[in-house]
Design a protein around this motif. Sequence first.
Motif, PDB file in Angstrom:
ATOM      1  N   ILE A  40       0.052   5.552  15.604  1.00 35.13           N
ATOM      2  CA  ILE A  40      -0.603   4.426  14.926  1.00 35.13           C
ATOM      3  C   ILE A  40       0.184   3.142  15.161  1.00 35.13           C
ATOM      4  CG2 ILE A  40      -1.309   3.492  12.701  1.00 35.13           C
ATOM      5  CD1 ILE A  40      -3.020   5.805  13.505  1.00 35.13           C
ATOM      6  N   GLN A  41       1.499   3.224  15.086  1.00 31.97           N
ATOM      7  CA  GLN A  41       2.318   2.039  15.337  1.00 31.97           C
ATOM      8  C   GLN A  41       2.082   1.498  16.746  1.00 31.97           C
ATOM      9  OE1 GLN A  41       6.052   3.891  14.506  1.00 31.97           O
ATOM     10  NE2 GLN A  41       6.021   3.408  12.321  1.00 31.97           N
ATOM     11  N   ALA A  42       1.934   2.395  17.713  1.00 34.56           N
ATOM     12  CA  ALA A  42       1.683   1.969  19.088  1.00 34.56           C
ATOM     13  C   ALA A  42       0.315   1.295  19.206  1.00 34.56           C
ATOM     14  CB  ALA A  42       1.762   3.168  20.028  1.00 34.56           C
ATOM     15  N   MET A  43      -0.696   1.872  18.567  1.00 30.45           N
ATOM     16  CA  MET A  43      -2.029   1.284  18.617  1.00 30.45           C
ATOM     17  C   MET A  43      -2.046  -0.099  17.976  1.00 30.45           C
ATOM     18  SD  MET A  43      -5.628   2.544  16.963  1.00 30.45           S
ATOM     19  CE  MET A  43      -5.117   1.930  15.358  1.00 30.45           C
ATOM     20  N   VAL A  44      -1.392  -0.222  16.826  1.00 34.12           N
ATOM     21  CA  VAL A  44      -1.361  -1.522  16.143  1.00 34.12           C
ATOM     22  C   VAL A  44      -0.610  -2.548  16.981  1.00 34.12           C
ATOM     23  CG1 VAL A  44      -0.473  -2.732  14.118  1.00 34.12           C
ATOM     24  CG2 VAL A  44      -1.689  -0.563  13.854  1.00 34.12           C
ATOM     25  N   ALA A  45       0.470  -2.120  17.632  1.00 30.50           N
ATOM     26  CA  ALA A  45       1.192  -3.041  18.514  1.00 30.50           C
ATOM     27  C   ALA A  45       0.290  -3.523  19.639  1.00 30.50           C
ATOM     28  CB  ALA A  45       2.428  -2.356  19.084  1.00 30.50           C
ATOM     29  N   GLY A  46      -0.538  -2.635  20.181  1.00 32.44           N
ATOM     30  CA  GLY A  46      -1.488  -3.046  21.210  1.00 32.44           C
ATOM     31  C   GLY A  46      -2.537  -3.999  20.674  1.00 32.44           C
ATOM     32  N   ALA A  47      -2.981  -3.769  19.440  1.00 36.85           N
ATOM     33  CA  ALA A  47      -3.950  -4.670  18.829  1.00 36.85           C
ATOM     34  C   ALA A  47      -3.337  -6.049  18.594  1.00 36.85           C
ATOM     35  CB  ALA A  47      -4.449  -4.083  17.502  1.00 36.85           C
ATOM     36  N   ARG A  48      -2.060  -6.093  18.247  1.00 35.61           N
ATOM     37  CA  ARG A  48      -1.396  -7.375  17.993  1.00 35.61           C
ATOM     38  C   ARG A  48      -1.324  -8.249  19.241  1.00 35.61           C
ATOM     39  NH1 ARG A  48       1.170  -7.586  12.993  1.00 35.61           N
ATOM     40  NH2 ARG A  48       1.729  -5.577  12.032  1.00 35.61           N
ATOM     41  N   GLU A  49      -1.437  -7.629  20.406  1.00 37.07           N
ATOM     42  CA  GLU A  49      -1.424  -8.418  21.643  1.00 37.07           C
ATOM     43  C   GLU A  49      -2.616  -9.361  21.733  1.00 37.07           C
ATOM     44  OE1 GLU A  49      -1.272  -5.550  24.748  1.00 37.07           O
ATOM     45  OE2 GLU A  49       0.837  -5.033  24.412  1.00 37.07           O
ATOM     46  N   CYS A  50      -3.624  -9.127  20.913  1.00 34.99           N
ATOM     47  CA  CYS A  50      -4.798  -9.999  20.925  1.00 34.99           C
ATOM     48  C   CYS A  50      -4.637 -11.216  20.016  1.00 34.99           C
ATOM     49  CB  CYS A  50      -6.038  -9.211  20.499  1.00 34.99           C
ATOM     50  SG  CYS A  50      -6.584  -7.989  21.703  1.00 34.99           S
ATOM     51  N   ALA A  51      -3.528 -11.310  19.288  1.00 39.21           N
ATOM     52  CA  ALA A  51      -3.322 -12.463  18.412  1.00 39.21           C
ATOM     53  C   ALA A  51      -3.134 -13.733  19.230  1.00 39.21           C
ATOM     54  CB  ALA A  51      -2.109 -12.221  17.516  1.00 39.21           C
ATOM     55  N   GLY A  52      -3.630 -14.809  18.717  1.00 34.66           N
ATOM     56  CA  GLY A  52      -3.542 -16.101  19.393  1.00 34.66           C
ATOM     57  C   GLY A  52      -4.913 -16.697  19.587  1.00 34.66           C
ATOM     58  N   ASP A  53      -4.958 -17.983  19.950  1.00 32.36           N
ATOM     59  CA  ASP A  53      -6.233 -18.668  20.146  1.00 32.36           C
ATOM     60  C   ASP A  53      -7.154 -18.516  18.939  1.00 32.36           C
ATOM     61  OD1 ASP A  53      -5.355 -19.425  22.606  1.00 32.36           O
ATOM     62  OD2 ASP A  53      -6.601 -18.031  23.743  1.00 32.36           O
ATOM     63  N   GLY A  54      -6.571 -18.618  17.750  1.00 29.20           N
ATOM     64  CA  GLY A  54      -7.366 -18.531  16.533  1.00 29.20           C
ATOM     65  C   GLY A  54      -7.539 -17.147  15.979  1.00 29.20           C
ATOM     66  N   VAL A  55      -6.994 -16.133  16.637  1.00 29.27           N
ATOM     67  CA  VAL A  55      -7.090 -14.749  16.171  1.00 29.27           C
ATOM     68  C   VAL A  55      -5.780 -14.352  15.499  1.00 29.27           C
ATOM     69  CG1 VAL A  55      -7.431 -12.350  16.848  1.00 29.27           C
ATOM     70  CG2 VAL A  55      -8.694 -14.167  18.022  1.00 29.27           C
ATOM     71  N   THR A  56      -5.861 -13.810  14.294  1.00 29.68           N
ATOM     72  CA  THR A  56      -4.680 -13.282  13.611  1.00 29.68           C
ATOM     73  C   THR A  56      -4.812 -11.768  13.498  1.00 29.68           C
ATOM     74  OG1 THR A  56      -5.639 -13.512  11.390  1.00 29.68           O
ATOM     75  CG2 THR A  56      -4.431 -15.401  12.273  1.00 29.68           C
ATOM     76  N   VAL A  57      -3.701 -11.064  13.657  1.00 30.17           N
ATOM     77  CA  VAL A  57      -3.705  -9.600  13.572  1.00 30.17           C
ATOM     78  C   VAL A  57      -2.573  -9.167  12.645  1.00 30.17           C
ATOM     79  CG1 VAL A  57      -3.560  -7.415  14.815  1.00 30.17           C
ATOM     80  CG2 VAL A  57      -4.620  -9.406  15.924  1.00 30.17           C
ATOM     81  N   GLU A  58      -2.934  -8.509  11.542  1.00 25.74           N
ATOM     82  CA  GLU A  58      -1.966  -8.005  10.585  1.00 25.74           C
ATOM     83  C   GLU A  58      -2.264  -6.537  10.308  1.00 25.74           C
ATOM     84  OE1 GLU A  58      -2.502 -10.532   7.225  1.00 25.74           O
ATOM     85  OE2 GLU A  58      -1.331 -12.180   8.080  1.00 25.74           O
ATOM     86  N   ALA A  59      -1.317  -5.844   9.680  1.00 23.38           N
ATOM     87  CA  ALA A  59      -1.516  -4.429   9.402  1.00 23.38           C
ATOM     88  C   ALA A  59      -0.682  -3.991   8.208  1.00 23.38           C
ATOM     89  CB  ALA A  59      -1.155  -3.583  10.621  1.00 23.38           C
ATOM     90  N   ASN A  60      -1.198  -3.029   7.488  1.00 27.84           N
ATOM     91  CA  ASN A  60      -0.468  -2.342   6.424  1.00 27.84           C
ATOM     92  C   ASN A  60      -0.449  -0.865   6.785  1.00 27.84           C
ATOM     93  OD1 ASN A  60       0.737  -1.394   4.101  1.00 27.84           O
ATOM     94  ND2 ASN A  60      -1.071  -1.662   2.798  1.00 27.84           N
ATOM     95  N   LEU A  61       0.698  -0.393   7.264  1.00 25.50           N
ATOM     96  CA  LEU A  61       0.851   1.006   7.633  1.00 25.50           C
ATOM     97  C   LEU A  61       1.599   1.713   6.507  1.00 25.50           C
ATOM     98  CD1 LEU A  61       1.771   0.664  11.424  1.00 25.50           C
ATOM     99  CD2 LEU A  61      -0.473   0.607  10.291  1.00 25.50           C
ATOM    100  N   THR A  62       0.915   2.647   5.850  1.00 24.77           N
ATOM    101  CA  THR A  62       1.480   3.275   4.669  1.00 24.77           C
ATOM    102  C   THR A  62       0.945   4.694   4.529  1.00 24.77           C
ATOM    103  OG1 THR A  62       1.518   3.238   2.243  1.00 24.77           O
ATOM    104  CG2 THR A  62      -0.337   2.153   3.311  1.00 24.77           C
ATOM    105  N   VAL A  63       1.796   5.594   4.035  1.00 27.39           N
ATOM    106  CA  VAL A  63       1.349   6.965   3.796  1.00 27.39           C
ATOM    107  C   VAL A  63       0.349   7.019   2.643  1.00 27.39           C
ATOM    108  CG1 VAL A  63       3.450   8.007   4.693  1.00 27.39           C
ATOM    109  CG2 VAL A  63       3.327   7.405   2.263  1.00 27.39           C
ATOM    110  N   ASP A  64       0.226   5.950   1.883  1.00 26.96           N
ATOM    111  CA  ASP A  64      -0.706   5.892   0.754  1.00 26.96           C
ATOM    112  C   ASP A  64      -2.060   5.309   1.140  1.00 26.96           C
ATOM    113  OD1 ASP A  64       1.235   6.897  -1.038  1.00 26.96           O
ATOM    114  OD2 ASP A  64       2.107   4.899  -1.241  1.00 26.96           O
ATOM    115  N   HIS A  65      -2.335   5.215   2.441  1.00 30.19           N
ATOM    116  CA  HIS A  65      -3.547   4.523   2.881  1.00 30.19           C
ATOM    117  C   HIS A  65      -4.817   5.142   2.310  1.00 30.19           C
ATOM    118  CE1 HIS A  65      -4.663   7.553   6.081  1.00 30.19           C
ATOM    119  NE2 HIS A  65      -3.424   7.903   5.808  1.00 30.19           N
ATOM    120  N   ARG A  66      -4.856   6.485   2.196  1.00 27.91           N
ATOM    121  CA  ARG A  66      -6.069   7.124   1.667  1.00 27.91           C
ATOM    122  C   ARG A  66      -6.313   6.743   0.211  1.00 27.91           C
ATOM    123  NH1 ARG A  66      -3.541  11.376   4.416  1.00 27.91           N
ATOM    124  NH2 ARG A  66      -4.651  12.146   6.261  1.00 27.91           N
TER     125      ARG A  66
END
Length: 409
Positions: A40-66
């Motif tokens: 999941i950390q790897a996927m989110v890091a890949g998603a963060r590569e799209c940040a910029g030009d008006g796009v923001t990418v944030e994440a909350n990675l937690t074992v309590d997500h459910r």
Amino acid sequence: MYLKNLAVAGALAVTSSAAYAGCGLSGGNVNILANEFGAIQAMVAGARECAGDGVTVEANLTVDHRDIQVAALTANPAQYTSAVVANSSIVPLINGDLIRPLDDLVAEHGQDLDKTQLITIDGKVMAVAFMANAQHLFYRKDILEEAGVDVPTTYDEVLAAAEKIRSMGLMEHPFAMNTKTGWNLGEEFINMYMGTGAPFFEPGTANVAVNNEHGVAALNMLKSLVEYSNPDFLTFDSNETQARWESGDLALAVMWGSRGGSILDDEGSSGDIVDATVLAPAPTLTGDNVASTLWWDGFTISKNISDEDAEATFVSLVNGISDDVIRANNDKAVWLSSAYEPTPASAGVAATAASGTSPYPMLPYMGLLHTAAGGELSEFLQGSESAEQALADIEAAYTTAAREQGFVE
């Protein structure tokens, strides 16, 4: 089910895309809610590569997500634009009408996704799967060899191996599984009950059907197993079980396959433990039925957000599972991609899938049974009530919740 073959072959296609600021988007806010582990950390890091030009990418990675996803996505606008889910955790989001169909986004931005990645419910694409997972056996070959026991293939053999290890004074608590009260414990009950081959519900209904000899057999096996665990087994989640393995405290454990990469890497443990660690198929309960469930992990898009945020989220997450990301993180999961190359870390999931493991039931009321089991088994495992009473408690808790939600009368 196609995903069973897929976990073995790793044959889905997700082609890579060059990452650049904004990923071609003109704007949008992305906020991802997900579990926390390497893939999941790897996927989110890949998603963060799209940040910029008006796009923001944030994440909350937690074992309590459910525990927080329903409330977070019920808000309008939703607190998160995406929840990363699995077979079970998508169900309450579907029931609550909290995620949007993805067909239009797939048509516009998902041409390179394989159709078998598209999780379709009632004819609509509701999630995109990117990895397969299952709980299976991890063992220390050096300890088993010293104890003179073969690799267990059934849970009776796991018990025999644990007893031999203890009786020889090699380890007092040689076994562990994810038995933390709540979701983890509920999952262990479901896995073990799957090993009986019996149905969870009366055919064609939502009436629970686990209060029987099959349920007793499943519970008695769980209790026998935790007798070889540390007394604080009701606190064991994936992080704790992995930490105890890496510390050399365990010889046998049932853990998620997605932990394989981080357990077999050169961090957090000694070379001797890593070299002696082997990932094997999940044991059977009776010798016929695998006591595990096959899972997929995938991403959803929240319903209560703007179309711009939905598009930005979809594009970012597709970028997060590009071939480049998967090649760079090959060992972290059984990725559903043609770029994935199977490794020793994926051997347990692949073998478990190949042995005919059934997928976790994706029923609208399955989560209620899971919750009931996770909340009602602690006293039984601690020896203060019988298996029959624990099953009656599960039945009562489930039936109350199912009536409240209109699944049973």
